[in-house]
Design an enzyme around this catalytic site. Structure first.
Site, PDB file in Angstrom:
ATOM      1  N   SER A  90      -8.249  -2.110   6.809  1.00 49.77           N
ATOM      2  CA  SER A  90      -6.529  -0.900   8.099  1.00 49.77           C
ATOM      3  C   SER A  90      -6.312   0.273   7.526  1.00 49.77           C
ATOM      4  O   SER A  90      -5.837   0.943   8.557  1.00 49.77           O
ATOM      5  CB  SER A  90      -5.817  -2.306   8.702  1.00 49.77           C
ATOM      6  OG  SER A  90      -6.209  -3.116   9.314  1.00 49.77           O
ATOM      7  N   GLU A 123      -3.160  -3.968  -2.364  1.00 48.78           N
ATOM      8  CA  GLU A 123      -3.104  -4.498  -1.790  1.00 48.78           C
ATOM      9  C   GLU A 123      -1.837  -5.037  -1.307  1.00 48.78           C
ATOM     10  O   GLU A 123      -0.613  -4.445  -0.931  1.00 48.78           O
ATOM     11  CB  GLU A 123      -3.896  -6.549  -1.788  1.00 48.78           C
ATOM     12  CG  GLU A 123      -3.466  -7.484  -0.808  1.00 48.78           C
ATOM     13  CD  GLU A 123      -4.112  -6.922   0.614  1.00 48.78           C
ATOM     14  OE1 GLU A 123      -3.867  -7.921   1.443  1.00 48.78           O
ATOM     15  OE2 GLU A 123      -4.465  -5.489   0.739  1.00 48.78           O
ATOM     16  N   GLU A 148      -7.086  -8.192  -3.647  1.00 41.54           N
ATOM     17  CA  GLU A 148      -7.727  -7.187  -2.369  1.00 41.54           C
ATOM     18  C   GLU A 148      -8.746  -8.318  -1.400  1.00 41.54           C
ATOM     19  O   GLU A 148      -8.593  -7.614  -0.492  1.00 41.54           O
ATOM     20  CB  GLU A 148      -8.395  -5.794  -2.257  1.00 41.54           C
ATOM     21  CG  GLU A 148      -7.745  -4.040  -2.428  1.00 41.54           C
ATOM     22  CD  GLU A 148      -6.807  -4.458  -1.675  1.00 41.54           C
ATOM     23  OE1 GLU A 148      -6.609  -4.971  -0.561  1.00 41.54           O
ATOM     24  OE2 GLU A 148      -6.435  -3.217  -1.716  1.00 41.54           O
ATOM     25  N   GLY A 158       1.094  -0.385   5.214  1.00 41.35           N
ATOM     26  CA  GLY A 158       1.058  -1.568   6.500  1.00 41.35           C
ATOM     27  C   GLY A 158       0.783  -2.248   6.773  1.00 41.35           C
ATOM     28  O   GLY A 158       0.622  -3.068   8.321  1.00 41.35           O
ATOM     29  N   GLY A 159      -0.322  -2.840   6.036  1.00 40.09           N
ATOM     30  CA  GLY A 159      -1.774  -3.513   6.438  1.00 40.09           C
ATOM     31  C   GLY A 159      -2.398  -2.930   7.243  1.00 40.09           C
ATOM     32  O   GLY A 159      -2.665  -2.006   7.606  1.00 40.09           O
ATOM     33  N   THR A 167       0.618  -1.252  -0.012  1.00 42.18           N
ATOM     34  CA  THR A 167      -0.016   0.048  -0.402  1.00 42.18           C
ATOM     35  C   THR A 167       0.751   0.962   0.107  1.00 42.18           C
ATOM     36  O   THR A 167       1.927   1.545   0.282  1.00 42.18           O
ATOM     37  CB  THR A 167      -0.668   0.137   0.990  1.00 42.18           C
ATOM     38  OG1 THR A 167      -1.905  -1.045   1.108  1.00 42.18           O
ATOM     39  CG2 THR A 167      -1.506   1.118   0.569  1.00 42.18           C
ATOM     40  N   ASP A 171      -7.975  -9.962   1.796  1.00 41.25           N
ATOM     41  CA  ASP A 171      -8.446  -9.718   3.334  1.00 41.25           C
ATOM     42  C   ASP A 171     -10.222 -10.594   3.642  1.00 41.25           C
ATOM     43  O   ASP A 171     -10.418 -10.089   4.623  1.00 41.25           O
ATOM     44  CB  ASP A 171      -8.659  -8.561   3.455  1.00 41.25           C
ATOM     45  CG  ASP A 171      -7.391  -6.791   2.572  1.00 41.25           C
ATOM     46  OD1 ASP A 171      -6.400  -7.557   2.875  1.00 41.25           O
ATOM     47  OD2 ASP A 171      -7.511  -5.757   2.568  1.00 41.25           O
TER      48      ASP A 171
END
Length: 632
Positions: free
Chosen positions: A504, A460, A479, A524-525, A440, A482
């Site tokens: 997130s 993603e 994506e 960073g997820g 991201t 997720d």
């Protein structure tokens, strides 16, 4: 739905768009002409063999921090930040600059963002005082079955890697272009073709390959090699582009020029939409590759039906400041907000090592509880009754805070809070598996009028699905990974057709009264949430400047027994926090050996109007924060 640009009876060539863009927004003040193409360059795409000159127009050097006035842009990439700054210099507002910067990031950061993905856009209007958001998150196809992640051959869930991450089944309907169109229609002063023009110029002329670009390519070499169209673009000659060479993507330039001419309908309808759907349903895989690449169900009708969601932001008060974020389908706003509400109950300080350790202990405990509640209650509100108001209430945070021992770490995972909590009551709920990836990108913008944008966008994981649309120059997202892998009626993040997977991403704007004080976000997820919370803690409570707050080592407690942390954090605080009972493991994602958490981009506006644009000095190769009028 997708507004068409005015059609003109002329040939809209890449060169014409590029020149128009440079004339419209201006070239970088220190620019020299782009390097001449190497004589043995690939005629269509990839990196040239000749090194780009240091003064190349699209090869500015990273500059982590700038201080001044007149507007500011911060992102992970020097080229993209420079383009956004030039938009501000030539009269564009924050929304205009954000779209132009994002479009450029899709060229120079193609493994993290681009028109094949989605994101969340948070905007502050200085004239009205309104904070508004655009949810441009990818959606599940209308025909996606709830058992899409189950291998029909075995009856067992696909392995996350390699099956799911590099597949058609992981591709959601992209929302990025619809987000740009909506942002400019509602908040902007420029038209989409003009804001795309600089990105078209960069894609056509090329940019200089740095170590981050090469290492990200090598990290994904096996995945990219499995798809011939991706390998042709990003692995010319079978190797990643060499540092110092020029990478050109004329296919992407043509695609963006098509969209500039015909509007976003050129993407969401017609031939390109059919091509995207065909790639998803029939992945173009090298027969010799062992990668399974299961097909997906996305159709051209899914693309034509896509719409962004415009909704109110999340809001909490922290230390007298108003903190605004992204509401579900993102979990960023609720989880950052709950974490801050818990910390609001404590006097935090960084004046002594002991005070820093105490503050960080409380930070870790707060985010653990906020993540327990996120996992139990947050999903797409179009499908799930998300208790957003409760999660953001101070009463709920107080009930969660009373389960924290100020002198000792909790046994984790902790239980989620009871929504009707009295005292310290908790609820029973299973902990879903967290599969959100760490890639991201994020950009922050403030203009001279005080308008602001925090925009986080993604495809993603690094490299998305690894599938490039043939001849179009962009990667498709993955994506949908997720979603929780196994369908469970009690899980708010279960797979459902047309649903947006929980995210997130946490683009955040902080106001002091009716003026912007901070604009920030990070990739960073799931670590995005803790990164944004920790930067705010560092700046507001621990006495750091904004550049120091961004650069400081990070830890990410997400309700796990052991806390992932950067090695520098473990060196600095591991001993003191160990005395509280915390244990740490060096951070690193499942696809690379990188130990860094996030790559933030932030802006601070002081009460006197001075702007500090602060990007990462080291993480992900170093970012670039720029201001229109630097302070001498």
């Amino acid at each position: 739905m997708h507004q068409m640009a005015t059609r003109r009876a002329l040939t809209f060539s890449i060169a014409a768009v590029a020149v128009a863009g440079l004339l419209a927004v201006g070239a970088p003040a220190t620019a020299a002409p782009p390097s001449a193409p190497a004589t043995n360059a690939d005629a269509r795409s990839g990196a040239t063999a000749g090194a780009a000159s240091a003064g190349s127009r699209w090869s500015p050097q990273p500059q982590a921090t700038s201080v001044g006035s007149g507007g500011a842009v911060s992102s992970v990439d020097a080229v993209a930040s420079r383009i956004g700054l030039e938009v501000l210099r030539h009269g564009g507002n924050a929304a205009d600059a954000a779209v132009a910067t994002a479009a450029a990031l899709g060229v120079t950061e193609p493994y993290s963002a681009g028109i094949g993905g989605g994101g969340y856009f948070v905007h502050f209007d200085a004239k009205t005082g309104e904070v508004a958001t655009i949810d441009g998150r990818e959606t599940a196809p209308a025909a996606m079955p709830t058992d899409a992640f189950i291998d029909p051959a075995t009856g067992q869930p696909y392995r996350f890697t390699p099956e799911l991450v590099s597949s058609g089944v992981s591709v959601g309907v992209p929302g990025t272009l619809a987000t740009w169109e909506a942002a400019l229609d509602r908040f902007g002063s420029k038209r989409l073709p003009k804001m795309l023009a600089p990105a078209i110029a960069v894609a056509a002329a090329g940019f200089t390959v740095d170590e981050t670009f090469r290492s990200q390519t090598l990290d994904n070499k096996a995945r990219f090699a499995a798809f011939p169209d991706t390998a042709k673009l990003f692995l010319p000659g079978g190797d990643a582009p060499v540092v110092g060479t020029t990478f050109r993507n004329p296919d992407l330039a043509k695609t963006l020029a098509l969209i500039a001419l015909r509007g976003t309908d050129a993407f969401y309808e017609g031939r390109l939409a059919r091509e995207i759907a065909d790639v998803v349903q029939n992945p173009r895989k090298d027969p010799a590759s062992p990668l399974p690449a299961p097909p997906g169900t996305l159709t051209a009708a899914d693309l034509a039906a896509y719409e962004v969601v415009e909704q109110a932001p999340t809001h909490v008060e922290y230390r007298g400041l108003d903190v605004y974020g992204m509401a579900p389908s993102s979990s960023g706003g609720t989880t950052v907000g709950e974490s801050l509400n818990i910390l609001e109950n404590h006097d935090l300080s960084g004046e002594t090592p002991e005070a820093s350790a105490q503050s960080l202990h409380l930070f870790l405990e707060a985010t653990a509880r906020a993540f327990a509640d996120r996992n139990a209650y947050v999903g797409d509100p179009a499908f799930v009754d998300v208790p957003t108001e409760t999660l953001l209430s101070q009463d709920f945070a107080d009930a969660r805070d009373c389960t924290i021992d100020p002198s000792a770490a909790s046994v984790r995972p902790v239980a989620p809070g009871a929504l009707d909590a009295v005292g310290c009551a908790t609820a029973d709920a299973a902990e879903p598996t967290d599969t959100e990836n760490v890639s991201t990108t994020h950009l922050s913008v403030v203009d001279k009028w005080g308008n602001a944008v925090a925009y986080t966008l993604t495809i993603e994981q690094t490299g998305g699905s690894a599938m490039t649309v043939p001849g179009r120059g962009f990667l498709l997202n993955n994506e949908l990974t997720d979603f929780s892998t196994v369908y469970n009626e009690a899980d708010p993040n279960r797979i459902e057709p047309g649903k947006r997977p929980r995210s997130s991403m946490s683009p955040t704007i902080v106001l002091d009264g009716d003026e912007v004080r901070y604009v920030l976000g990070s990739p960073g997820g799931a670590t995005i949430i803790t990164t944004v919370t920790q930067i705010l803690l560092n700046r507001i409570d621990l006495g750091m400047t904004l550049p120091e707050a961004v650069a400081a080592p990070r830890a990410s407690q997400r309700n796990a027994a052991v806390t992932p942390a950067e090695p520098e954090f473990i060196d600095a605080y591991g001993g003191a926090l160990g005395a509280y009972g915390h244990s740490f493991t060096p951070s690193g994602d499942r696809f690379t050996s990188a130990s860094q958490i996030g790559a933030a981009a932030a802006i601070e506006v002081a009460p006197d109007g001075t702007m500090t644009a602060a990007a990462e000095p080291v993480r992900r190769g170093g970012g670039t924060g720029l201001v229109v009028r630097p302070r001498r």
